[in-house]
Design an enzyme around this catalytic site. Structure first.
Site, PDB file in Angstrom:
ATOM      1  N   ASP A  13       0.854  -1.418  -0.037  1.00 42.51           N
ATOM      2  CA  ASP A  13      -0.101   0.066   0.000  1.00 42.51           C
ATOM      3  C   ASP A  13       0.831   1.243   0.071  1.00 42.51           C
ATOM      4  O   ASP A  13       0.628   2.193  -0.884  1.00 42.51           O
ATOM      5  CB  ASP A  13      -0.811   0.098   1.273  1.00 42.51           C
ATOM      6  CG  ASP A  13      -2.051  -1.107   1.273  1.00 42.51           C
ATOM      7  OD1 ASP A  13      -2.171  -1.531   0.119  1.00 42.51           O
ATOM      8  OD2 ASP A  13      -2.212  -1.514   1.979  1.00 42.51           O
ATOM      9  N   ARG A  93       0.358   1.799  16.800  1.00 44.32           N
ATOM     10  CA  ARG A  93      -0.344   2.717  15.960  1.00 44.32           C
ATOM     11  C   ARG A  93      -0.113   4.250  16.630  1.00 44.32           C
ATOM     12  O   ARG A  93       0.555   4.969  15.941  1.00 44.32           O
ATOM     13  CB  ARG A  93      -1.323   2.666  15.433  1.00 44.32           C
ATOM     14  CG  ARG A  93      -1.882   1.506  14.419  1.00 44.32           C
ATOM     15  CD  ARG A  93      -1.005   1.571  13.201  1.00 44.32           C
ATOM     16  NE  ARG A  93      -0.905   0.451  12.379  1.00 44.32           N
ATOM     17  CZ  ARG A  93      -0.006  -0.355  11.935  1.00 44.32           C
ATOM     18  NH1 ARG A  93       1.089  -0.125  12.574  1.00 44.32           N
ATOM     19  NH2 ARG A  93      -0.111  -1.249  11.190  1.00 44.32           N
ATOM     20  N   ASP A 122      -6.952   0.353  11.864  1.00 43.21           N
ATOM     21  CA  ASP A 122      -5.930   1.308  11.974  1.00 43.21           C
ATOM     22  C   ASP A 122      -6.100   2.668  11.298  1.00 43.21           C
ATOM     23  O   ASP A 122      -5.353   3.766  12.014  1.00 43.21           O
ATOM     24  CB  ASP A 122      -4.540   0.623  11.209  1.00 43.21           C
ATOM     25  CG  ASP A 122      -4.032  -0.536  11.947  1.00 43.21           C
ATOM     26  OD1 ASP A 122      -4.215  -0.634  13.087  1.00 43.21           O
ATOM     27  OD2 ASP A 122      -3.271  -1.213  11.186  1.00 43.21           O
ATOM     28  N   SER A 174      -2.072 -10.084   4.317  1.00 40.47           N
ATOM     29  CA  SER A 174      -1.851  -8.776   4.972  1.00 40.47           C
ATOM     30  C   SER A 174      -1.249  -9.156   6.053  1.00 40.47           C
ATOM     31  O   SER A 174      -1.948  -9.676   7.022  1.00 40.47           O
ATOM     32  CB  SER A 174      -3.327  -7.965   5.027  1.00 40.47           C
ATOM     33  OG  SER A 174      -3.116  -6.924   5.714  1.00 40.47           O
TER      34      SER A 174
END
Length: 399
Positions: A13, A93, A122, A174
């Protein structure tokens, strides 16, 4: 030229987001990779980011801060989301997003960009942290606005621009890795009936392939924080690394979860969390020994709420901070040593001791004692059961 700071991992990504930002916004792209323990995934990122069109790449070592200021507080809280998930991505995160904000301010960037999908948690975690720390920064989330609809289309986009990516259409899981865990989603895992394939695991040995002999270790805690393994004092990062190695070798820490995402859907994920599983098992056992009943039971209630807040991206919320203050007060007596047995995927307690132990063999023994009068229990039960007795008596009269 206006600047944007991109949360960069070198994965599929974020690799294609660099040219996309330049083509659609004309931004100067400053890539930032937060090192929270990805290991080899960070190698070669400098060249890759520049070749993809970034003007520069920051690789920030956040490992110590991540373990000490995010993982350990969550461990002290005993926070586990939906009984299984040890919050590996959820705790990483906010520490990454915090550094993104700091670099955006340093570089004079007007925006921060992330590669999270519009279906995941996320995006919320990144953006709530950014809003909490600098509400003036613009946020760009390509997956919510571009024409790319799937990971296969993203792979095609990368090929058209000669951007190498670490996945293919045949191997398209992923994954998110840090010092605390490795998560796997997608492909055959999207059907909860499918058992994870043995070659899925990158960290843990499968229980079937783990050693036939058990491994015993001891972990020392001070004020709820792990400080030593087998009597050897270590830094937080060293200690977690050591336990990851021991747990992974013995097949400990594999969790298969269908969890409730914040955005409303259920998702299936497989997590490898060897060191985390050992630490949660040991820490919980020490609390059994050291916390009084009222404190322990109330802490169990707030642990679930704490986990929910962290899962939902509210690390910097007032409530999480307030709960942390309560948690840390409870941990002032959670000091001692726990012996753990690791064997073929199992993590069990083999012994616990503490200078603050509330356990008294003198009171608890089934042998003869001189400190507990068993006759006292009759009066206690009569008073404790009085509401039930009164209700039953009145109900009988009404019939």
């Amino acid at each position: 030229m206006k600047k944007v700071v991109l949360a960069y991992s070198g994965g599929l990504d974020t690799s294609i987001i660099i040219p996309w930002l330049k083509e659609n916004y004309g931004y100067e792209v400053i890539a930032v990779a937060g090192d929270v323990g990805q290991g080899k995934e960070l190698s070669g990122l400098q060249e890759k980011a520049i070749n993809s069109g970034a003007s520069k790449l920051y690789i920030e070592d956040l490992r110590d801060e991540y373990v000490e200021d995010f993982i350990w507080p969550t461990l002290r809280a005993g926070a586990v989301y939906e009984h299984k998930y040890l919050l590996g991505t959820a705790t990483a995160r906010p520490v990454i997003a915090k550094r993104l904000v700091e670099i955006a301010e340093l570089e004079g960037a007007e925006a921060i960009c992330h590669g999270c999908t519009g279906k995941g948690n996320d995006q919320v975690r990144f953006e709530l942290t950014i809003k909490a720390l600098n509400p003036d920064l613009k946020i760009i989330a390509p997956w919510r606005i571009w024409d790319i609809k799937s990971r296969d289309e993203a792979i095609d986009y990368a090929k058209e621009r000669n951007i190498p990516v670490p996945v293919s259409k045949e191997n398209n899981y992923s994954m998110d890795r840090n010092i605390w865990h490795l998560s796997h989603e997608g492909m055959d895992l999207e059907d909860p009936w499918n058992e994870p394939k043995n070659d899925l695991y990158h960290i843990c040995t499968t229980p079937e392939e783990a050693p036939d002999k058990a491994t015993y270790i001891s972990i020392d805690f001070e004020d709820g924080n792990p400080v030593a393994v087998d009597g050897e004092k270590m830094s937080a990062l060293e200690l977690l690394t050591k336990l990851n190695e021991l747990g992974a070798k013995n097949g400990v820490g594999i969790d298969d979860i269908v969890e409730n995402r914040l955005v409303g859907m259920k998702s299936r994920g497989v997590y490898e969390n060897p060191g985390g599983r050992i630490l949660y098992t040991a820490h919980t056992e020490l609390e059994y020994l050291c916390l009084d009943r009222d404190t322990m039971h109330y802490k169990e209630l707030i642990s679930a709420r704490y986990a929910e807040l962290v899962y939902n991206g509210k690390w910097y919320s007032n409530l999480r901070n307030a709960l942390q203050a309560f948690v840390d007060e409870t941990q002032k007596r959670v000091t001692g040593t726990v012996r753990i047995k690791l064997y073929k995927g199992n993590c069990t307690v083999a012994g616990t001791k503490s200078p603050f132990s509330l356990y008294s063999e003198e009171f608890a023994t089934f042998d003869e004692d001189e400190v507990y009068n068993q006759k006292d229990a009759e009066g206690f039960i009569n008073l404790f059961g009085l509401p039930l007795k009164v209700q039953a008596m009145l109900d009988k009269k009404r019939k």
